[in-house]
Write a protein that holds these residues in place. Structure first.
Motif, short mmCIF file in Angstrom:
data_model
loop_
_atom_site.label_atom_id
_atom_site.label_comp_id
_atom_site.label_asym_id
_atom_site.label_seq_id
_atom_site.Cartn_x
_atom_site.Cartn_y
_atom_site.Cartn_z
N TYR A 170 138.91 19.31 38.05
CA TYR A 170 138.49 20.48 38.83
C TYR A 170 139.66 21.46 38.99
O TYR A 170 139.51 22.67 38.79
CB TYR A 170 137.95 20.06 40.19
CG TYR A 170 137.62 21.22 41.09
CD1 TYR A 170 136.43 21.92 40.93
CD2 TYR A 170 138.49 21.61 42.09
CE1 TYR A 170 136.12 22.99 41.74
CE2 TYR A 170 138.19 22.69 42.91
CZ TYR A 170 137.01 23.37 42.74
OH TYR A 170 136.71 24.45 43.55
N ASP A 171 140.84 20.93 39.35
CA ASP A 171 142.02 21.78 39.52
C ASP A 171 142.37 22.52 38.23
O ASP A 171 142.71 23.70 38.25
CB ASP A 171 143.23 20.95 39.98
CG ASP A 171 143.06 20.40 41.39
OD1 ASP A 171 142.19 20.90 42.14
OD2 ASP A 171 143.80 19.46 41.73
N ALA B 159 140.31 23.27 35.76
CA ALA B 159 139.27 24.29 35.51
C ALA B 159 139.50 25.52 36.37
O ALA B 159 139.36 26.66 35.90
CB ALA B 159 137.89 23.69 35.77
N GLN B 160 139.86 25.31 37.64
CA GLN B 160 140.14 26.44 38.53
C GLN B 160 141.33 27.25 38.04
O GLN B 160 141.32 28.48 38.06
CB GLN B 160 140.38 25.95 39.96
CG GLN B 160 139.16 25.38 40.64
CD GLN B 160 138.04 26.40 40.77
OE1 GLN B 160 137.09 26.39 39.99
NE2 GLN B 160 138.16 27.30 41.71
N ARG C 127 142.50 27.45 34.94
CA ARG C 127 142.13 28.13 33.69
C ARG C 127 141.27 29.36 33.98
O ARG C 127 141.41 30.38 33.30
CB ARG C 127 141.37 27.18 32.77
CG ARG C 127 142.19 26.05 32.23
CD ARG C 127 142.94 26.47 31.01
NE ARG C 127 143.67 25.33 30.48
CZ ARG C 127 144.85 25.41 29.95
NH1 ARG C 127 145.46 26.57 29.87
NH2 ARG C 127 145.45 24.35 29.49
N ARG C 128 140.42 29.26 34.97
CA ARG C 128 139.56 30.39 35.31
C ARG C 128 140.40 31.60 35.74
O ARG C 128 140.05 32.74 35.45
CB ARG C 128 138.60 29.99 36.43
CG ARG C 128 137.56 31.05 36.72
CD ARG C 128 136.57 30.63 37.75
NE ARG C 128 135.95 29.36 37.36
CZ ARG C 128 135.24 28.59 38.17
NH1 ARG C 128 135.07 28.96 39.41
NH2 ARG C 128 134.72 27.49 37.76
N GLY C 129 141.52 31.36 36.40
CA GLY C 129 142.37 32.45 36.85
C GLY C 129 143.56 32.72 35.94
O GLY C 129 144.50 33.41 36.33
N ASP D 143 144.04 34.61 33.39
CA ASP D 143 144.31 36.01 33.05
C ASP D 143 145.09 36.73 34.15
O ASP D 143 145.74 37.73 33.89
CB ASP D 143 143.00 36.76 32.78
CG ASP D 143 142.33 36.28 31.51
OD1 ASP D 143 143.02 35.67 30.66
OD2 ASP D 143 141.12 36.52 31.36
N GLU D 144 145.02 36.22 35.36
CA GLU D 144 145.72 36.86 36.47
C GLU D 144 147.16 36.40 36.60
O GLU D 144 147.92 36.96 37.36
CB GLU D 144 144.97 36.56 37.78
CG GLU D 144 143.56 37.12 37.79
CD GLU D 144 142.76 36.63 38.97
OE1 GLU D 144 143.36 36.10 39.92
OE2 GLU D 144 141.52 36.77 38.93
#
Length: 154
Positions: free
Chosen positions: A53-54, A56-57, A59-61, A63-64
């Motif tokens: 989960y960590d 995935a979270q 990776r989701r961010g 680009d920032e």
């Protein structure tokens, strides 16, 4: 089972369990162990789920997240401190050349050895490479791993 009952069973406060259940806190190793003891779900399984989960979270961010113009792993030390008993004049010349090329002394030596070996032919075998005594160790400089081990020891 209510949150109050579950918290009592796990031996944690109701706010701590509520924060976890509502995604306001991550699963800790201690909490995973409590779940394992109370419900039989393996601690390792729970921790792998938290880690997935960590990741995935993060990776989701992705680009920032920005890093400098040159990432740390791409940086090269311009020179290395002497780590063996190489003549001072030779070491000074190696450092100067490494700094000029923006590389390390080790990489410079490795490049030179590779070039020397590439120039040899099967009909003209190279003579054995010299060895030198470094703090009592005899090192064959053609064995890069042995050379690095001795250099790291000093």
């Amino acid at each position: 089972m209510s949150v109050v009952e579950a918290a009592r069973s796990l031996g944690v406060s109701r706010p701590a369990l509520s924060a976890f259940l509502n995604g306001r806190s991550d699963l800790s190793g201690t909490m995973a162990l409590r779940f394992e003891k109370a419900f039989g779900v393996g601690m390792e399984t729970l921790m792998r789920m938290q880690t997935a989960y960590d990741i995935a979270q993060a990776r989701r961010g992705a680009d920032e997240i920005s890093v400098g113009p040159q990432s740390v792993r791409e940086r090269v030390t311009p020179y290395a401190e002497p780590t063996s008993n190489i003549d001072r004049n030779v070491m000074r010349r190696l450092r100067a050349e490494a700094a000029r090329r923006r590389t390390s002394v080790s990489e410079l030596v490795e490049e030179g050895l590779a070039r020397l070996l590439a120039e040899s032919t099967a009909t003209d075998p190279l003579p054995p490479l010299p060895s030198w005594r470094s703090g009592g160790h005899m090192v064959d400089i053609s064995d890069r791993d042995a050379l690095y081990r001795v250099m790291d020891e000093e």
